[in-house]
Motif scaffolding. Structure first.
Motif, PDB file in Angstrom:
ATOM      1  N   TYR A   1       0.839  -1.204   0.000  1.00  0.00           N
ATOM      2  CA  TYR A   1       0.000   0.000   0.000  1.00  0.00           C
ATOM      3  C   TYR A   1       0.870   1.248   0.000  1.00  0.00           C
ATOM      4  CZ  TYR A   1      -3.043   3.720   1.652  1.00  0.00           C
ATOM      5  OH  TYR A   1      -3.706   4.908   1.764  1.00  0.00           O
ATOM      6  N   LEU A   2       1.849   1.288   0.904  1.00  0.00           N
ATOM      7  CA  LEU A   2       2.665   2.497   1.037  1.00  0.00           C
ATOM      8  C   LEU A   2       3.455   2.762  -0.244  1.00  0.00           C
ATOM      9  CD1 LEU A   2       3.455   4.732   3.027  1.00  0.00           C
ATOM     10  CD2 LEU A   2       5.382   3.328   3.730  1.00  0.00           C
ATOM     11  N   LEU A   3       3.992   1.703  -0.801  1.00  0.00           N
ATOM     12  CA  LEU A   3       4.774   1.828  -2.032  1.00  0.00           C
ATOM     13  C   LEU A   3       3.907   2.420  -3.156  1.00  0.00           C
ATOM     14  CD1 LEU A   3       7.691   0.876  -2.631  1.00  0.00           C
ATOM     15  CD2 LEU A   3       6.723  -1.169  -3.636  1.00  0.00           C
ATOM     16  N   ARG A   4       2.721   1.846  -3.345  1.00  0.00           N
ATOM     17  CA  ARG A   4       1.836   2.307  -4.429  1.00  0.00           C
ATOM     18  C   ARG A   4       1.296   3.699  -4.133  1.00  0.00           C
ATOM     19  NH1 ARG A   4      -0.738  -3.041  -6.838  1.00  0.00           N
ATOM     20  NH2 ARG A   4       1.262  -3.793  -7.606  1.00  0.00           N
ATOM     21  N   LEU A   5       1.000   3.962  -2.850  1.00  0.00           N
ATOM     22  CA  LEU A   5       0.469   5.273  -2.488  1.00  0.00           C
ATOM     23  C   LEU A   5       1.505   6.360  -2.775  1.00  0.00           C
ATOM     24  CD1 LEU A   5      -1.829   6.878  -0.875  1.00  0.00           C
ATOM     25  CD2 LEU A   5      -0.199   6.774   0.996  1.00  0.00           C
ATOM     26  N   LEU A   6       2.758   6.103  -2.381  1.00  0.00           N
ATOM     27  CA  LEU A   6       3.794   7.116  -2.583  1.00  0.00           C
ATOM     28  C   LEU A   6       4.037   7.347  -4.074  1.00  0.00           C
ATOM     29  CD1 LEU A   6       6.235   6.065   0.283  1.00  0.00           C
ATOM     30  CD2 LEU A   6       4.798   8.101   0.218  1.00  0.00           C
ATOM     31  N   LYS A   7       3.955   6.279  -4.857  1.00  0.00           N
ATOM     32  CA  LYS A   7       4.089   6.446  -6.315  1.00  0.00           C
ATOM     33  C   LYS A   7       2.955   7.310  -6.846  1.00  0.00           C
ATOM     34  CE  LYS A   7       6.528   2.216  -7.541  1.00  0.00           C
ATOM     35  NZ  LYS A   7       6.393   0.868  -8.088  1.00  0.00           N
ATOM     36  N   TYR A   8       1.758   7.051  -6.342  1.00  0.00           N
ATOM     37  CA  TYR A   8       0.600   7.841  -6.775  1.00  0.00           C
ATOM     38  C   TYR A   8       0.787   9.315  -6.385  1.00  0.00           C
ATOM     39  CZ  TYR A   8      -3.961  10.031  -6.326  1.00  0.00           C
ATOM     40  OH  TYR A   8      -4.993  10.939  -6.391  1.00  0.00           O
ATOM     41  N   ILE A   9       1.225   9.544  -5.143  1.00  0.00           N
ATOM     42  CA  ILE A   9       1.395  10.926  -4.672  1.00  0.00           C
ATOM     43  C   ILE A   9       2.434  11.653  -5.546  1.00  0.00           C
ATOM     44  CG2 ILE A   9       2.171  12.367  -2.735  1.00  0.00           C
ATOM     45  CD1 ILE A   9       1.059  10.251  -0.834  1.00  0.00           C
ATOM     46  N   ARG A  10       3.521  10.948  -5.840  1.00  0.00           N
ATOM     47  CA  ARG A  10       4.576  11.568  -6.657  1.00  0.00           C
ATOM     48  C   ARG A  10       4.041  11.954  -8.037  1.00  0.00           C
ATOM     49  NH1 ARG A  10       9.228   7.726  -8.488  1.00  0.00           N
ATOM     50  NH2 ARG A  10       7.501   7.190  -9.856  1.00  0.00           N
ATOM     51  N   ARG A  11       3.240  11.090  -8.633  1.00  0.00           N
ATOM     52  CA  ARG A  11       2.728  11.366  -9.980  1.00  0.00           C
ATOM     53  C   ARG A  11       1.600  12.382  -9.996  1.00  0.00           C
ATOM     54  NH1 ARG A  11       2.211   5.592 -11.477  1.00  0.00           N
ATOM     55  NH2 ARG A  11       4.322   4.901 -11.923  1.00  0.00           N
ATOM     56  N   ASN A  12       0.822  12.440  -8.909  1.00  0.00           N
ATOM     57  CA  ASN A  12      -0.370  13.306  -8.894  1.00  0.00           C
ATOM     58  C   ASN A  12      -0.303  14.300  -7.737  1.00  0.00           C
ATOM     59  OD1 ASN A  12      -2.169  11.642 -10.930  1.00  0.00           O
ATOM     60  ND2 ASN A  12      -1.326  10.175  -9.474  1.00  0.00           N
ATOM     61  N   TRP A  13       0.867  14.918  -7.578  1.00  0.00           N
ATOM     62  CA  TRP A  13       1.107  15.721  -6.392  1.00  0.00           C
ATOM     63  C   TRP A  13       0.071  16.837  -6.205  1.00  0.00           C
ATOM     64  CZ3 TRP A  13       2.864  15.882  -1.781  1.00  0.00           C
ATOM     65  CH2 TRP A  13       2.994  17.111  -1.133  1.00  0.00           C
ATOM     66  N   ILE A  14      -0.214  17.568  -7.282  1.00  0.00           N
ATOM     67  CA  ILE A  14      -1.126  18.729  -7.161  1.00  0.00           C
ATOM     68  C   ILE A  14      -2.503  18.250  -6.691  1.00  0.00           C
ATOM     69  CG2 ILE A  14      -2.204  20.668  -8.394  1.00  0.00           C
ATOM     70  CD1 ILE A  14       0.770  20.990  -8.400  1.00  0.00           C
ATOM     71  N   GLU A  15      -3.000  17.203  -7.362  1.00  0.00           N
ATOM     72  CA  GLU A  15      -4.326  16.685  -6.999  1.00  0.00           C
ATOM     73  C   GLU A  15      -4.336  16.216  -5.541  1.00  0.00           C
ATOM     74  OE1 GLU A  15      -5.673  13.453  -9.496  1.00  0.00           O
ATOM     75  OE2 GLU A  15      -7.275  12.963  -8.090  1.00  0.00           O
ATOM     76  N   PHE A  16      -3.257  15.528  -5.146  1.00  0.00           N
ATOM     77  CA  PHE A  16      -3.172  15.000  -3.789  1.00  0.00           C
ATOM     78  C   PHE A  16      -3.170  16.149  -2.775  1.00  0.00           C
ATOM     79  CE2 PHE A  16      -0.404  13.892  -0.166  1.00  0.00           C
ATOM     80  CZ  PHE A  16      -1.132  12.849   0.367  1.00  0.00           C
ATOM     81  N   ALA A  17      -2.300  17.125  -3.027  1.00  0.00           N
ATOM     82  CA  ALA A  17      -2.165  18.236  -2.075  1.00  0.00           C
ATOM     83  C   ALA A  17      -3.478  19.012  -1.978  1.00  0.00           C
ATOM     84  CB  ALA A  17      -1.030  19.159  -2.505  1.00  0.00           C
ATOM     85  N   THR A  18      -4.154  19.209  -3.109  1.00  0.00           N
ATOM     86  CA  THR A  18      -5.417  19.960  -3.100  1.00  0.00           C
ATOM     87  C   THR A  18      -6.481  19.193  -2.306  1.00  0.00           C
ATOM     88  OG1 THR A  18      -4.815  20.470  -5.376  1.00  0.00           O
ATOM     89  CG2 THR A  18      -6.967  21.233  -4.636  1.00  0.00           C
ATOM     90  N   THR A  19      -6.575  17.878  -2.535  1.00  0.00           N
ATOM     91  CA  THR A  19      -7.612  17.100  -1.838  1.00  0.00           C
ATOM     92  C   THR A  19      -7.348  17.068  -0.336  1.00  0.00           C
ATOM     93  OG1 THR A  19      -7.622  15.701  -3.799  1.00  0.00           O
ATOM     94  CG2 THR A  19      -8.913  14.934  -1.937  1.00  0.00           C
ATOM     95  N   CYS A  20      -6.087  16.983   0.065  1.00  0.00           N
ATOM     96  CA  CYS A  20      -5.771  16.927   1.498  1.00  0.00           C
ATOM     97  C   CYS A  20      -6.088  18.247   2.196  1.00  0.00           C
ATOM     98  CB  CYS A  20      -4.295  16.599   1.722  1.00  0.00           C
ATOM     99  SG  CYS A  20      -3.889  14.931   1.253  1.00  0.00           S
TER     100      CYS A  20
END
Lengths: 76, 598
Positions: free
Chosen positions: B526-545
């Motif tokens: 989970y952590l591995l895939r989540l961090l990959k997702y965050i790296r690729r979709n940083w703006i979307e992730f930061a905005t949603t958080c």
């Protein structure tokens, strides 16, 4: 959706066969195949009851750090 | 385990007619078995005279009797029920002590001798134990099964294939016209289940008892690594069962169709065995277990309102085990056909045949005593996890096939079209899942699936993390396309799941570290895939958080430091560097925002 998935052309089958041959990392417990070593490592962890943490005082081993901590409390 | 005469409980009415006819000359004298048990608990049989040791085995004689209902029962001649139970528990204890001593490498030579004699079949023990599966007293049948499975585990490679054939034949032996004997069937299946589930190093980590033989014991040292390996006996059992499996499955199919509320314990044993064979944890070869995937589809059709909640639960457990997403399927580039076809069937059952509406949520054991409590939450959790895994497998399969096709020839438009069709199906399945959960549990109607999944599973960490992996993978799989739907994107948002998860664990990085180090959940994946997702979709992730971003990033930062400390002391049990590199990248992305702000 299922109509699309059920159609398996000869080419597709051939390709799947070739892809299968490419898999290099085979699980030593169940022989499932993986293409990346890291993925095999994650999978193999689920076969093992890892004994990871060892008590420095008596040498007993524990699967989980919290169990070791609880055990250590018994020494105090 | 140790049953003495004074402690034995009487059993009401089950074997009344038999008792009257049996002479019990040995009833008053169980001293041989009591002495055997006492010595076994002391880990040594050296002080026992050979005549006393062999006496109970020599006097075994099985008699049969018609129970008056066309059913044949078996019992040991001249032995009371208590003596029979005492004997069976002694055999089990003997085998278990031998197994433990073998695992430690030091075996009492007399214990070893007795086991060898039994393995050479000097007393025909296996046949007696199998015969007792038809005893009129269920406790005797059960104890006999436990003794037999322990004996098989001690026998390992020396097990006689004819014993296994007899055992599997016993499962299908018919007493009533045109049907099988449920008690005998449960017996045989339970023995195989116990062997299949056996773990070679099963010492409890907190067990402090020292079970060494006494100094006076003549101890043999065992250094054969095969003596520790149960894979061979497991494989032999599965092979013996394989030939009879279609008949076994058919008979349960019939039981569940015709008598859905009868023979529950036999059905549960059968489903438990099936799950144990399929389970990744059984460490059986996938080639050996392949034949056991063949009849799953019929059983999906049996999930309906007439089946009892306990059978529902075990069927869901079985299907969840087949869709071993977090441990295996999520990590494979090419998925096997069997889990994929089960996943398709689950998706169709939810979408077209309203599977979720038949969950016996209110009829289950939500509270003790079957009151009108909160409903059967564990059952709902299992059903939700199954649907999430089925969806994730379907998406993953489509992606795998697509990526392989596109490298053969340029078919990217077809791939997008495939995925659009899949997305429509998935949206409908997830809509029904959302409706079902919100109808049964008091979630706000606007709560996105990504959030309630974490709340629903907050008391079951393995299911929680596997559920989060499924949502994350479905989200990544569907939304790499430009024209993917926005409502589904929010419903499955990995950022919303993560925020809710970290709130659940009170933003404790220690909890995350424990999850990473133990293998009880798929948190590493989970952590591995989540961090990959965050790296690729940083703006979307930061905005949603939103406002929670700094709390989330500080958990990552503390986790990063804790991992580094463990690595520096060489305490991390595996190579965690891929996770560390991703953590560093995500922290850099966060720092860049802060730099831009000031």
């Amino acid at each position: 959706m299922f109509a699309i998935m059920q159609v398996e052309t000869e080419e597709r089958r051939e390709f799947r066969k070739r892809m299968r041959a490419k898999c290099e990392f085979v699980c030593k417990y169940c022989q499932r195949r993986f293409t990346k070593p890291y993925n095999l490592m994650i999978h193999e962890r689920s076969h093992k009851d890892d004994v990871t943490f060892t008590c420095e005082v008596c040498g007993k081993t524990f699967k989980r750090q919290d169990n070791l901590k609880q055990h250590r409390c018994g020494w105090r | 385990m140790v049953l003495t005469k004074s402690r034995a409980a009487p059993v009401a009415g089950m074997d009344g007619p038999v008792k009257k006819k049996v002479k019990r000359s040995d009833e008053e004298n169980n001293s041989d078995l009591e002495s055997l048990q006492k010595n076994l608990l002391g880990q040594c049989l050296c002080s026992m005279p050979d005549s006393v040791l062999r006496k109970p085995f020599r006097s075994l004689k099985i008699l049969h009797q018609d129970d008056g209902h066309g059913c044949c029962t078996a019992y040991i001649a001249n032995w009371s029920r208590d003596r029979t139970l005492l004997f069976l528990s002694s055999v089990q204890l003997l085998c278990e002590v031998a197994l433990k001593q073998n695992a430690r490498g030091l075996v009492c030579s007399r214990i070893s001798d007795v086991c060898d004699a039994l393995i050479r079949n000097e007393h025909g023990l296996v046949d007696y134990l199998i015969e007792l599966s038809a005893h009129s007293d269920r406790f005797v049948s059960f104890a006999s099964g436990r003794a037999l499975s322990a004996f098989f585990l001690v026998s390992r490679a020396h097990v006689d294939p004819r014993w296994l054939d007899r055992l599997t034949d016993n499962a299908l032996s018919s007493s009533y016209p045109e049907t099988t004997h449920p008690q005998k069937m449960a017996f045989s299946l339970d023995v195989i289940k116990r062997v299949t589930e056996w773990k070679d190093c099963e010492e409890h980590p907190l067990e402090d008892k020292d079970c060494q033989p006494p100094p006076s014991c003549h101890v043999l040292s065992v250094s054969d690594p095969d003596s520790l390996d149960s894979s061979q006996i497991k494989c032999l059992c599965i092979k013996a069962l394989e030939a009879k499996w279609p008949a076994v499955v058919n008979s349960f199919d019939r039981i569940l169709r015709i008598y859905p509320t009868q023979h529950e314990s036999t059905v549960v044993t059968f489903l438990g065995l099936w799950e144990a064979i399929i389970s990744v944890k059984a460490n059986l070869s996938i080639v050996d277990t392949k034949p056991f995937y063949a009849h799953l589809a019929n059983f999906v059709a049996l999930l309906n309102a007439s089946v009892s909640p306990i059978v529902w639960r075990h069927m869901l457990d079985l299907f969840n085990e087949v869709l071993c997403y977090g441990s295996t399927l999520a990590l494979q580039d090419i998925l096997a056909e069997e889990p994929c076809s089960l996943a398709h069937l689950i998706v169709r059952s939810v979408k077209d045949w309203r599977l979720l509406e038949t969950i016996p949520y209110r009829g289950g054991s939500g509270r003790f005593g079957g009151g009108t409590g909160d409903g059967d939450r564990p059952l709902l959790q299992k059903a939700v996890l199954l649907v999430l895994k089925a969806v994730a497998v379907t998406v993953k399969e489509t992606r795998c096939e697509s990526s392989s096709d596109s490298s053969v020839a340029s078919e990217s438009e077809d791939v997008d079209a495939d995925m659009a069709v899949i997305e429509r199906s998935i949206r409908e399945v997830l809509r029904q899942l959302d409706n079902c959960v919100k109808a049964l549990l008091p979630f706000h109607p606007e709560t996105p699936l990504a959030q309630w999944v974490v709340q629903l599973f907050s008391d079951q960490d393995d299911a929680l993390i596997e559920g989060m992996v499924c949502c994350l993978d479905v989200s990544v799989g569907l939304f790499h396309r430009e024209n993917a739907s926005q409502d589904l994107r929010r419903a499955l948002s990995p950022a919303i799941s993560l925020a809710q998860f970290l709130r659940t664990v009170s933003h404790g990085s220690d909890v995350l570290l424990d999850y990473l180090v133990s293998n009880e959940t798929c948190f590493l994946l989970y952590l591995l895939r989540l961090l990959k997702y965050i790296r690729r979709n940083w703006i979307e992730f930061a905005t949603t958080c939103g406002n929670e971003l700094s709390d989330i990033m500080s958990v990552f930062s503390r986790l990063h430091l804790a991992i580094e400390r463990l690595i520096a002391r060489s305490l991390f049990p595996y190579n965690i560097n891929p996770v560390l590199r991703l953590l560093e990248k995500c922290e850099q992305l966060y720092e860049n925002i802060n730099v831009q702000q000031f």
